[in-house]
Design a protein around this motif. Structure first.
Motif: not given
Lengths: 244, 244, 244, 244
Positions: A243-244, D130-138
């Motif tokens: 979950d990076n 996908m949008l959340t995955l393409l954002h930095p983890r923080d």
């Protein structure tokens, strides 16, 4: 081994006004699966087991145009795992207007006998195929974690549902020239990966099963969603596990 | 050469309550092909040959809104390969309320005369067009192997089905300003590649045929699937031939 | 300037059992456009001009759920190009159950008055928007050539069809905060590019027109196809113009 | 706290011939959302609040096959924000043929109590994930500007519509193992971002609300469009904010 059905007995078993009757369901679901891109060009389909009988579609026909009277009914014999070569004798299928039963029949049987599944779905979804193509040639399985959709999948396809923090693992087996030749490698993968809810076939598609047709269908949707997003993640260089 | 049909004879031939009648089928299939993105904006369509008659859609109309009464019926003459310029005379088509027959007519004829096909489908599928665009300008054909979907395609479009281990090869020809000018180059490619089940036209689309409308349709689906996955593979730098 | 319609006259004009009546067509076509992703979230639509009347959808409603009785009928006055600020007075629209006419009204009018169009379609297609985003910020137009689909597009949207060897050029204008503020820049682009069959609006969508609703629709399909394939070509670093 | 409904009272509330009745609407809208890819595999759905009652779908069923009689009716109590652990007691739901109410129930409640929303939609759209995955983890939020579709979204989901020049900001919260454990972090994000019209959940999906079901649906469509185009822009290295 179950008694062979006569042609008339088999025909009577596919006529029902109940929309939930397997022969009606298979016809309807194949039309839905066609819209999802799962069964284009005669490939793929669904088989439903109800008590002593297994219902499945014919081979090589347009799956979105199947009518209930085209559905095959086979006797289900728990002890009789079909083997390549012995299939037709094993199944003792009544002849039917030039149609023959789906070539996936012995593969569906794996799900019925090894997992006590009530239904098994086979798709040629491009997401499944692209996923196998994006894996290294010697990869034995696909793994993904930290996806809400994992929660819609059951352990071994028929047990408890997975949690968001579980890693889903699905074996990938090689394709063969003749579909029924996949029977043994699929069975071997199911034994090696008892928790796997499905089997991916490289350059071919996927087999998914469940306790009921509803569970087989919703799990197929969850898995196809995961295959699709995994392909997007791999192309975007995002890791599938963690979950990076 | 076949006898010319009168206007009344032609009109009578497109009225039937049988959903499997070619005039009804063409209307229904064009609606389905529209949903697949094959015939948007008036392009593409299907022609069905039944005995002495060929059924096809008008030119330049919305294919998803065709009604059976719009369908053209032409006499089929095995010996009469249409040539650019001689087409209208050759076909001797009865006039029809301001409509004219599809510009693809002589191309469909190639499939009927050179392969004895019973149906021919023309699509503008973006997968077909992108595939030609991703090939080098001087590429003569598209090749792919090790895909389950290849097994749904027949040698020459009308022979035995291919095996998983066969390499499928489809010639790519250049587009022309006028559609019927493709007639000769399509025929030349069909002669040069007798095993090819289809002809790709660069920056335009594809022609696919089969013994029956069912085979033409399922082969079009298998091929469109292969074009789509080949585009994805090329963009992901995966080789189309071999099993790496 | 045309006589203002009374509320009763306007209501009577949208009731017809003819499926080809503009009020019925607009409702049906909006449902189709919704499926194509052209009019999601209340945006986009189609306006049809028939003789002295213009039919269009209300503003801010779900386009796929419009019923014929929701359609507005406005008098068409060739000489009266609407100007921002003067629109409502110009149109003299009868009040209608809390609905107001589409905010695109003066933009549709550009097509009716400057091109004598019979119909105008506005979409928010992602292909159109992505295409504008992939062009440099100061690009004045989109150009493409050597695509079969270009042959489905007419010069100026209402003239002769283009040839395969013609280069299609469509101006791109900047978006504005209020839709009717686009009226003048759209008109200016239509004057500067008399052969253009459509106007792209950066980060917004496209306006397409035709002599009839059929031509507006088939041209919208051809153009949307070209926008989609152009986006794919740009992402794959393929040139849009030329035949390399 | 509202009076508990008896089983018979709850059942009577879901039977109506009015297609706009919440029980009929939820069934119909879920079928539509399934086609959009928002509620595959039993996930997602919509809840509608009408006066003193809240209507919602059961948990873990195929959302596209829900019938009105499957819909749950709960009493709405403004003062009673459900807390994890207290949910079932709080809701006092009548038992219903082996079904239980959607696990999203307390999350829908956040929208009803904190925004006075009339409807709340939850999707598993791949564009959102996908949008959340393409954002930095923080990353704490997603921001986008200069898109026409922003104009279809309301401040806080229920206020005035945004302008083309406004920047839309939507918080992103982490997913949890159990859906109702999201209740508090969703509420915290709604307090911190009072203007946000939705909450994105990383690796899971999105919650969107509105004054009415129509506004919740059209805003979901506008937002899903923006998520999709934002994913395309990120993959093409285009900035989401600004007009370059």
């Amino acid at each position: 081994m179950s008694k062979q059905l006569t042609y008339e007995e088999a025909e009577a078993l596919v006529v029902s006004e109940d929309p939930e009757h397997p022969a009606n369901l298979i016809s309807e679901l194949c039309r839905e699966f066609y819209k999802l891109g799962w069964v284009t060009g005669t490939g793929g389909g669904i088989s439903i087991r109800q008590g002593e009988h297994v219902y499945l579609a014919p081979s090589g026909v347009q799956k979105e145009r199947i009518k209930p009277e085209h559905i095959f009914v086979l006797p289900f014999a728990q002890s009789s795992v079909p083997k390549p070569g012995s299939k037709r004798d094993f199944l003792r299928i009544p002849s039917k207007k030039g149609l023959s039963e789906s070539q996936c029949t012995p593969l569906f049987w794996n799900a019925f006998t090894m997992r006590s599944a009530g239904a098994c779905i086979h798709t040629h979804s491009q997401h499944a195929v692209m996923l196998t193509l994006l894996h290294p040639r010697d990869a034995q399985s696909f793994k993904i974690s930290h996806q809400e959709m994992i929660k819609g999948v059951r352990i071994g396809g028929v047990g408890k549902t997975l949690s968001f923090f579980n890693t889903l693992e699905i074996p990938i087996i090689d394709n063969t020239a003749v579909e029924e030749d996949l029977t043994e490698s699929m069975a071997a993968a199911m034994e090696k990966y008892p928790d796997a809810p499905a089997i991916l076939v490289r350059r071919h598609g996927v087999y998914v099963w469940g306790n009921t047709w509803e569970q087989a269908k919703t799990q197929s949707e969850c898995l196809d969603y995961l295959f699709e997003i995994a392909v997007k993640m791999l192309l975007a260089k995002l890791p599938l596990v963690g979950d990076n």
